[in-house]
Motif scaffolding. Structure first.
Motif, PDB file in Angstrom:
ATOM      1  N   GLY A  60      55.031 -23.095   7.577  1.00 48.90           N
ATOM      2  CA  GLY A  60      54.995 -23.873   6.286  1.00 48.90           C
ATOM      3  C   GLY A  60      54.830 -23.115   5.074  1.00 48.90           C
ATOM      4  O   GLY A  60      54.738 -23.681   3.884  1.00 48.90           O
ATOM      5  N   GLU A  61      54.637 -21.678   5.154  1.00 50.47           N
ATOM      6  CA  GLU A  61      54.190 -21.060   3.683  1.00 50.47           C
ATOM      7  C   GLU A  61      55.734 -20.913   3.097  1.00 50.47           C
ATOM      8  O   GLU A  61      56.644 -20.914   3.769  1.00 50.47           O
ATOM      9  CB  GLU A  61      53.586 -19.523   4.186  1.00 50.47           C
ATOM     10  N   LEU A  62      55.409 -20.607   1.743  1.00 48.18           N
ATOM     11  CA  LEU A  62      56.466 -20.325   0.927  1.00 48.18           C
ATOM     12  C   LEU A  62      57.159 -19.042   1.059  1.00 48.18           C
ATOM     13  O   LEU A  62      56.379 -18.156   1.495  1.00 48.18           O
ATOM     14  CB  LEU A  62      55.993 -20.385  -0.589  1.00 48.18           C
ATOM     15  N   VAL A  63      58.435 -18.965   1.108  1.00 48.41           N
ATOM     16  CA  VAL A  63      59.027 -17.737   1.528  1.00 48.41           C
ATOM     17  C   VAL A  63      60.033 -17.557   0.238  1.00 48.41           C
ATOM     18  O   VAL A  63      60.925 -18.163   0.038  1.00 48.41           O
ATOM     19  CB  VAL A  63      59.753 -17.837   2.911  1.00 48.41           C
ATOM     20  N   ARG A  64      59.903 -16.348  -0.607  1.00 57.42           N
ATOM     21  CA  ARG A  64      60.524 -15.833  -1.417  1.00 57.42           C
ATOM     22  C   ARG A  64      61.590 -14.841  -1.062  1.00 57.42           C
ATOM     23  O   ARG A  64      61.093 -13.885  -0.666  1.00 57.42           O
ATOM     24  CB  ARG A  64      59.723 -15.589  -2.553  1.00 57.42           C
ATOM     25  N   ARG A  65      62.956 -14.990  -1.318  1.00 56.21           N
ATOM     26  CA  ARG A  65      63.883 -14.025  -0.869  1.00 56.21           C
ATOM     27  C   ARG A  65      64.859 -13.400  -1.765  1.00 56.21           C
ATOM     28  O   ARG A  65      65.763 -12.906  -1.784  1.00 56.21           O
ATOM     29  CB  ARG A  65      64.681 -14.918   0.222  1.00 56.21           C
ATOM     30  N   ALA A  66      64.319 -13.668  -3.111  1.00 63.89           N
ATOM     31  CA  ALA A  66      65.146 -13.493  -4.441  1.00 63.89           C
ATOM     32  C   ALA A  66      64.927 -12.048  -4.920  1.00 63.89           C
ATOM     33  O   ALA A  66      64.989 -11.609  -6.063  1.00 63.89           O
ATOM     34  CB  ALA A  66      65.020 -14.331  -5.336  1.00 63.89           C
ATOM     35  N   GLY A  67      64.479 -11.049  -4.058  1.00 61.68           N
ATOM     36  CA  GLY A  67      64.204  -9.389  -4.609  1.00 61.68           C
ATOM     37  C   GLY A  67      62.792  -9.512  -4.792  1.00 61.68           C
ATOM     38  O   GLY A  67      61.882 -10.166  -4.725  1.00 61.68           O
ATOM     39  N   ILE A  68      62.391  -7.977  -5.194  1.00 60.89           N
ATOM     40  CA  ILE A  68      61.268  -7.584  -5.675  1.00 60.89           C
ATOM     41  C   ILE A  68      61.321  -7.165  -7.057  1.00 60.89           C
ATOM     42  O   ILE A  68      62.349  -6.608  -7.502  1.00 60.89           O
ATOM     43  CB  ILE A  68      60.879  -6.580  -4.779  1.00 60.89           C
ATOM     44  N   MET A  69      59.920  -7.014  -7.610  1.00 58.70           N
ATOM     45  CA  MET A  69      59.825  -6.123  -8.621  1.00 58.70           C
ATOM     46  C   MET A  69      58.997  -5.158  -8.541  1.00 58.70           C
ATOM     47  O   MET A  69      58.179  -4.891  -7.842  1.00 58.70           O
ATOM     48  CB  MET A  69      58.935  -7.365  -9.573  1.00 58.70           C
ATOM     49  N   SER A  70      59.183  -4.182  -9.629  1.00 57.86           N
ATOM     50  CA  SER A  70      58.618  -2.924  -9.635  1.00 57.86           C
ATOM     51  C   SER A  70      58.277  -2.214 -11.328  1.00 57.86           C
ATOM     52  O   SER A  70      58.691  -2.780 -12.263  1.00 57.86           O
ATOM     53  CB  SER A  70      59.297  -1.906  -8.999  1.00 57.86           C
ATOM     54  N   VAL A  71      57.541  -1.405 -11.211  1.00 57.29           N
ATOM     55  CA  VAL A  71      57.481  -0.663 -12.434  1.00 57.29           C
ATOM     56  C   VAL A  71      57.936   0.825 -12.031  1.00 57.29           C
ATOM     57  O   VAL A  71      57.960   1.299 -11.134  1.00 57.29           O
ATOM     58  CB  VAL A  71      55.676  -0.602 -12.681  1.00 57.29           C
ATOM     59  N   VAL A  72      58.159   1.398 -13.291  1.00 57.08           N
ATOM     60  CA  VAL A  72      58.516   2.704 -13.317  1.00 57.08           C
ATOM     61  C   VAL A  72      57.597   3.711 -13.454  1.00 57.08           C
ATOM     62  O   VAL A  72      56.682   3.746 -14.327  1.00 57.08           O
ATOM     63  CB  VAL A  72      59.742   2.844 -14.651  1.00 57.08           C
ATOM     64  N   LEU A  73      57.374   4.594 -12.501  1.00 61.08           N
ATOM     65  CA  LEU A  73      56.386   5.697 -12.253  1.00 61.08           C
ATOM     66  C   LEU A  73      57.057   7.040 -13.122  1.00 61.08           C
ATOM     67  O   LEU A  73      56.443   7.810 -13.718  1.00 61.08           O
ATOM     68  CB  LEU A  73      55.858   6.021 -11.018  1.00 61.08           C
TER      69      LEU A  73
END
Length: 179
Positions: free
Chosen positions: A140-153
């Motif tokens: 029953g947990e929410l599942v997000r499948r629209a990608g991931i976010m990141s920061v530029v190192l």
């Protein structure tokens, strides 16, 4: 290893981002010339809450395998159309732990900060799409499948065809959460 299949950016606030021959990542800022470039948040809803928040959503990555799956369900979605900057193939992005470093091409390195939390704008793009990219898991947990976010190192130019090398963080791994 994976591969970059497309890169996108947009100077204007718009749901979609046109694909480009290349994008330039700037350390600590994001995609050069993209509306979401910056040290602090740029997404309108987050700016309204607190414009001084750090921008953990500098570069949005999504896996092309999701587009394949969506096409099988009757949705016509192409790279850049749901707002991502980098479209990948061959890496299970959603299974990566927080803090994973992705080496994109010869120079650029991004650090994964969390999951994209898509909003209702995705249904304005294609009715019913939000239900396909956000759902419920077996518990029953929410599942997000629209990608991931990141920061530029580390900055650098990223192009379609560039290899992606995954560098996992030290254990214990922390699962991705929405950012």
């Amino acid at each position: 290893m994976g591969v970059v299949t497309a890169v996108s950016r947009n100077e204007d606030y718009s749901f979609t981002k046109p694909t480009r021959e290349s994008i330039t990542l700037l350390a600590g800022l994001g995609v050069e010339g993209d509306v979401h470039q910056g040290v602090t948040v740029k997404h309108r809803s987050r700016v309204a809450q607190d414009p001084t928040q750090p921008n953990l959503r500098q570069v949005h990555l999504i896996h092309a395998e999701l587009f394949d799956e969506l096409r099988g369900k009757g949705f016509a979605v192409a790279p850049g159309e749901i707002g991502e900057n980098v479209t990948t193939r061959g890496i299970d992005l959603l299974a990566l732990p927080t803090g994973t470093r992705l080496h994109l091409g010869a120079e650029a390195v991004v650090e994964v900060t969390g999951l994209r939390n898509p909003c209702v704008q995705i249904d304005a793009f294609s009715r019913g799409l939000l239900k396909e990219v956000v759902g419920k898991g077996p518990d029953g947990e929410l599942v997000r499948r629209a990608g991931i976010m990141s920061v530029v190192l580390v900055g650098g130019v990223v192009r379609p065809g560039d290899e992606i090398r995954v560098e996992l963080p030290a254990e214990p791994h922390r699962p991705l959460e929405k950012v």
